[in-house]
Design a protein around this motif. Structure first.
Motif: not given
Length: 383
Positions: A75-76, A78-79, A81, A83
């Motif tokens: 998730y990090l 693909e983010s 910025k 989260p």
């Protein structure tokens, strides 16, 4: 992998750092590294079978399993910025973790001293019951001596030792005539190998299921141990054979076993491997050609009527297992019967252990013995 040696001197001020477990890296080390980098908090991903000590954290720490940590890491990545992490007060959730599991620091087999005796033998978390006599100060006891029960249960880790000792004392109160070997047999053959979700018991520190080298015979079931159905008892000669194979001299053996008629402590007269000791498990660390092992069981269930037990073998990979006879018929006048296990290698292998089991059942009792075999015939294998 968060450790001071991996830190690139980039500060993590005001941030929460995601760190992954690796052998040798405990979360306290990761906490120090994150704190040194001025991090605000730590998310530590580790196998969920690995126990977490109840200690004060240097920085706010969230423990997640490896799968959850991987999801967070993806998730990090693909983010667009970073989260925001919201830290809430902790709460207890019941029934989400697998139980029981083998603790990650429990001793594992095979035994380097006596590989033909399966140890540890009970999960709670790791025990060595048979080889319990310290060679420096052997006790002067007869196998029927009640003190031998206490001595046999003195080895193990800080949790397994009192648990097994307590169960041993419980069985001794119900069956005061049982020998230490009978007590041990009842505990081992009634132990279970499935957790509360009916899945395989996990080996601590990993996501893999346990083998007999992790959990031995399984997890203790005191209620079933009170009524095991069949027991594998041991004679003085079994102990003497084991001590002879361990390198004990006749003089040292005589310090352990008090003289009595028919007891021969001369190792020159004792022959055979430890696999032939009437032990509740079977371990063969060097199977090169077919061998036959003898076991003797005694019916301690209902002795007032005829009881029939049927034998079933779960074969280790690449090993043919033949039990003879396959049916044991106990009567009021015949409460002890011997059977034979023939093991034949069917594969070419070297240095690889495989696992199975032997189960005797009368429909109510299930008397299970772990079976551990190392096929070692890569030089002379023929079909």
């Amino acid at each position: 992998v968060c450790s001071l040696g991996n830190w690139n001197k980039k500060l993590a001020t005001g941030r929460v750092v995601l760190c992954f477990y690796t052998p040798g890296l405990v979360y306290e080390i990761a906490q120090v590294a994150v704190k040194t980098a001025k991090g605000l908090g730590l998310i530590f991903a580790e196998p969920f079978t690995k126990p977490i000590a109840d200690v004060d954290d240097d920085i706010p720490t969230l423990h997640v399993d490896i799968n959850q940590g991987t999801i967070i890491g993806n998730y990090l990545a693909e983010s667009l910025k970073l989260p925001v992490v919201q830290i809430s007060p902790s709460k207890t959730i019941i029934g989400k973790s697998p139980a029981p599991t083998v603790v990650y620091f429990s001793s594992r087999g095979p035994s380097s001293i006596s590989p033909d005796i399966l140890k540890p033998d009970i999960t709670a978390p790791g025990i060595n019951i048979l080889a319990a006599w310290p060679p420096q100060t052997p006790p002067t006891l007869q196998p029927s001596d009640d003190r031998l029960v206490r001595w046999n249960f003195q080895s193990g880790t800080s949790m397994s030792c009192p648990h097994v000792t307590g169960v041993g004392a419980l069985l001794k109160s119900v069956h005061p005539g049982w020998s230490p070997a009978a007590t041990r047999s009842a505990i081992m053959t009634t132990a279970y190998t499935r957790d509360a979700s009916h899945d395989s018991i996990l080996a601590g520190g990993s996501m893999a299921g346990s083998t007999p080298f992790d959990m031995g015979a399984g997890h203790i079931n005191p209620l079933k141990a009170m009524d095991p159905g069949l027991i594998y008892d041991m004679k003085t000669s079994d102990y003497i054979l084991f001590l002879c194979n361990m390198g004990y001299t006749q003089e040292r053996i005589e310090r352990i076993v008090l003289p009595s008629p028919g007891v021969d402590t001369n190792c020159k007269n004792m022959h055979g491997p430890n696999a032939n000791i009437n032990y509740p498990s079977v371990s063969v660390p060097n199977l090169r050609s077919p061998i036959t092992i003898k076991r003797t069981v005694r019916n301690v269930g209902c002795g007032k009527k005829t009881t029939v037990y049927f034998g079933v073998a779960k074969e280790p990979d690449g090993v043919e297992v033949v039990i003879w006879p396959r049916v044991l018929i106990f009567s009021p006048s015949k409460q002890e019967i011997s059977y034979y296990i023939t093991l034949k290698p069917l594969k070419k292998s070297e240095g690889r252990y495989d696992f199975g089991e032997i189960v005797w059942s009368d429909g109510f009792h299930h008397v299970r013995s772990p079976l551990v075999v190392l096929v070692n015939n890569s030089d002379d294998f023929t079909m």
